[in-house]
Motif scaffolding. Structure first.
Motif, PDB file in Angstrom:
ATOM      1  N   PHE A   1      24.005 -18.344   1.926  1.00 59.71           N
ATOM      2  CA  PHE A   1      25.115 -17.395   1.791  1.00 59.71           C
ATOM      3  C   PHE A   1      26.331 -17.782   2.614  1.00 59.71           C
ATOM      4  O   PHE A   1      27.460 -17.705   2.148  1.00 59.71           O
ATOM      5  N   THR A   2      26.109 -18.196   3.846  1.00 63.13           N
ATOM      6  CA  THR A   2      27.266 -18.500   4.686  1.00 63.13           C
ATOM      7  C   THR A   2      28.026 -19.708   4.154  1.00 63.13           C
ATOM      8  O   THR A   2      29.239 -19.809   4.326  1.00 63.13           O
ATOM      9  N   ASN A   3      27.330 -20.610   3.487  1.00 62.90           N
ATOM     10  CA  ASN A   3      27.986 -21.799   2.962  1.00 62.90           C
ATOM     11  C   ASN A   3      28.172 -21.749   1.456  1.00 62.90           C
ATOM     12  O   ASN A   3      28.301 -22.791   0.815  1.00 62.90           O
ATOM     13  N   ARG A   4      28.225 -20.574   0.914  1.00 59.08           N
ATOM     14  CA  ARG A   4      28.310 -20.477  -0.538  1.00 59.08           C
ATOM     15  C   ARG A   4      29.658 -20.956  -1.068  1.00 59.08           C
ATOM     16  O   ARG A   4      29.748 -21.440  -2.196  1.00 59.08           O
ATOM     17  N   TYR A   5      30.712 -20.838  -0.265  1.00 61.09           N
ATOM     18  CA  TYR A   5      32.033 -21.247  -0.758  1.00 61.09           C
ATOM     19  C   TYR A   5      32.163 -22.765  -0.776  1.00 61.09           C
ATOM     20  O   TYR A   5      32.487 -23.353  -1.808  1.00 61.09           O
ATOM     21  N   THR A   6      31.893 -23.413   0.361  1.00 58.72           N
ATOM     22  CA  THR A   6      31.922 -24.874   0.355  1.00 58.72           C
ATOM     23  C   THR A   6      30.829 -25.412  -0.569  1.00 58.72           C
ATOM     24  O   THR A   6      31.028 -26.416  -1.245  1.00 58.72           O
ATOM     25  N   GLY A   7      29.700 -24.726  -0.601  1.00 57.34           N
ATOM     26  CA  GLY A   7      28.601 -25.158  -1.466  1.00 57.34           C
ATOM     27  C   GLY A   7      28.993 -25.135  -2.929  1.00 57.34           C
ATOM     28  O   GLY A   7      28.680 -26.068  -3.684  1.00 57.34           O
ATOM     29  N   SER A   8      29.701 -24.098  -3.328  1.00 60.12           N
ATOM     30  CA  SER A   8      30.115 -24.006  -4.730  1.00 60.12           C
ATOM     31  C   SER A   8      31.039 -25.155  -5.108  1.00 60.12           C
ATOM     32  O   SER A   8      30.978 -25.685  -6.221  1.00 60.12           O
ATOM     33  N   VAL A   9      31.895 -25.549  -4.160  1.00 61.49           N
ATOM     34  CA  VAL A   9      32.810 -26.664  -4.416  1.00 61.49           C
ATOM     35  C   VAL A   9      32.036 -27.974  -4.481  1.00 61.49           C
ATOM     36  O   VAL A   9      32.169 -28.757  -5.428  1.00 61.49           O
ATOM     37  N   ILE A  10      31.203 -28.199  -3.474  1.00 55.91           N
ATOM     38  CA  ILE A  10      30.507 -29.480  -3.351  1.00 55.91           C
ATOM     39  C   ILE A  10      29.484 -29.681  -4.452  1.00 55.91           C
ATOM     40  O   ILE A  10      29.389 -30.749  -5.044  1.00 55.91           O
TER      41      ILE A  10
END
Lengths: 219, 219
Positions: B182-191
Motif C-alpha cells: 500500500f505505501t508503495n502503490r503509487y511508485t509501484g503502479s508506475v514501475i
DNA sequence: CGCCGTTCGCACCAATTGGTTACTTAAAGC
DNA sequence: GCTTTAAGTAACCAATTGGTGCGAACGGCG
C-alpha cells in the motif's frame, strides 16, 4: 604565523575553480541527503546549498526548481539500484542460488543506501507525481521484472520452483520484507523494544527473510 | 423564499454552540487527514483549522503545538489498530484459522485506514521522536506480541506450525507484505504498470500473502 | 440576575521559505 | 589580448508559516 595545513595547497580556496559538473554532483549528493532526511516538504534549499558548498542560485540554474531537483535525485536513485541489480548477472546462476543472491542483494542495498527508502517514501506521499512520466524508468523496470521472471520460469522448468509464479508478486514480497524492516525501524524499536540495527538482529532477519522466500518459491 | 433545507434547523450557525469535546474531535479528525496526506512538515495548521471548522487558536489551546497534535493523532491511530486486533479474539480460533484471520485483518485495516500507513511513515522519517516515551503504547504493543506468540506456540503444540517461531519476526513479515504494497502503490503502479488498487489486484495480493504466511508458519 | 472561567474569534507577528534580480569573474574560442 | 559565454555570488523579495495577544461571548453556578 603560517596556517598549519600546508599539505593542502590552497585547498578550500575562497574562489573555487569553476567546474559545472562537479558542482552539479555536489548539489545532487547534498540534495539526496537533505531530501532523504527531511522529506520533500521538510528539505530546505538553503541547507542543500550549504551542504553542497554551492550558491543557492546555482541550484535553480542547474535544476530549475526544488521539485525538479527532487525528481532528478529520485530518478538517479532508482537507476542506481536497477543498474547494480543488473550487474549481478543473476541469469548465470542456478535459479535457487540466483534468488537467494537477489534477496541478499536487496537487503544489502537497503543497508548501504538508507536514503533510497526514504526518497521512495516521499515520492509515494505525493502520489509519485515526479516519476509518473519517466519512460526511461519504466523501461528499466520492465527489463528488471523480465529478468526475475526468466529466473522463476527457469526454476520451474528445472523442477525446483513452483510453476506459474508471478515475478511482480514475488518481487514485491522480496522488497517488502526488507523495506518494511528498515523504514519502520524507529517505531519498530519502540514497539517491540528491540534494536533493529544490531548486527545480530540484521543477520537474524536476513536469514528469516531468505527462508521465507525459499518457502514461497520452492516446491 | 425560505431556504430549501428546512429539516436542518439553523444548521451551521454563525456562532456554533460551545462544545469543547466536539471541537477537539473535529480537530483530531482533520489533523489525521492533513498529516496523513502531507506529512508532518507538509501539513498546515491553517488547513487543519479550516477543515475542522475550528479556529486556529483552538488548536493551540487544546493541543499546545503542531508537534504535540501530531503525537496525539499518532497515538490514537496506534491504539485503534491494537484495540481492533484485540477484539478479534484470535485465541478462540484454531491456530491456523487465527493466523489467516490475522493476516486478513491486517490487510483490511490498511485498506480501511490508509492514513495509518502514512502517519507511521512520517513518524519514522523523524525517527519516532514523538512516541519514543509512550509507556501506554509500549504496554499495548507488548500484549499484542504476547497474543501472537501464544497462537504460534499453541500451533506448534498441535503440530500444525513449526516450533520456535518468533512472534516478532512473524508479525513484521505479516505487516510488511501488506504495508509495503500500500505505501508503495503509487511508485509501484508506475514501475510495474499495474493498478495496485483494482479489486482483482487486491484479491490476488491478499491470497498471495496468506499463502506466503502459511508456507512460512506450517510444517 | 450577575459573576467568571472556559470557549471561541480576529488580527497580528517574527521568522522562514522558495525563488529572483543584478552583478562579478573565470575560462573557452578566436 | 579580447570578446563572449557560462559559473558563481550577494542581497533581496513576496508569500507563507507556526504561533500569540487580547478581547468577546457563551453558559454554568451561586
Amino acid at each position: 604565523m603560517t596556517p598549519p595545513e600546508k599539505n593542502q595547497p590552497s585547498d578550500l580556496p575562497k574562489h573555487r575553480v569553476r567546474d559545472a559538473e562537479a558542482t552539479k554532483l555536489r548539489i545532487l549528493e547534498a540534495a539526496k541527503k537533505e531530501f532523504s532526511q527531511n522529506g520533500l516538504e521538510g528539505a530546505r534549499v538553503d541547507s542543500i546549498a550549504l551542504e553542497a558548498r554551492a550558491n543557492k542560485r546555482m541550484i535553480y540554474h542547474y535544476f530549475e526548481s526544488k521539485e525538479n531537483l527532487f525528481k532528478v535525485v529520485l530518478e538517479i536513485a532508482y537507476l542506481d539500484i536497477r543498474t547494480q541489480e543488473a550487474n549481478l548477472n543473476l541469469e548465470k546462476l542456478p535459479p535457487k542460488e540466483a534468488m537467494i543472491t537477489f534477496v541478499r542483494f536487496t537487503w544489502d542495498y537497503y543497508i548501504k543506501n538508507p536514503e533510497f527508502i526514504t526518497l521512495v517514501n516521499s515520492e509515494n506521499l505525493c502520489q509519485a507525481r515526479h516519476l509518473r512520466d519517466s519512460p526511461l524508468l519504466q523501461e528499466v523496470s520492465q527489463k528488471f521484472v523480465s529478468r526475475i521472471q526468466a529466473i522463476l520460469d527457469q526454476g520451474a522448468r528445472e523442477g525446483v520452483f513452483r510453476p506459474d509464479l508471478d515475478a511482480v508478486q514475488v518481487n514485491i514480497t522480496i522488497a517488502s520484507i526488507g523495506y518494511y524492516y528498515f523504514t519502520n525501524r524507529y517505531t519498530g524499536s519502540v514497539i517491540f523494544n528491540r534494536d533493529f540495527l544490531s548486527p545480530a538482529a540484521l543477520k537474524e532477519r536476513l536469514a528469516f527473510n531468505t527462508d521465507t522466500i525459499l518457502r514461497l518459491l520452492c516446491l
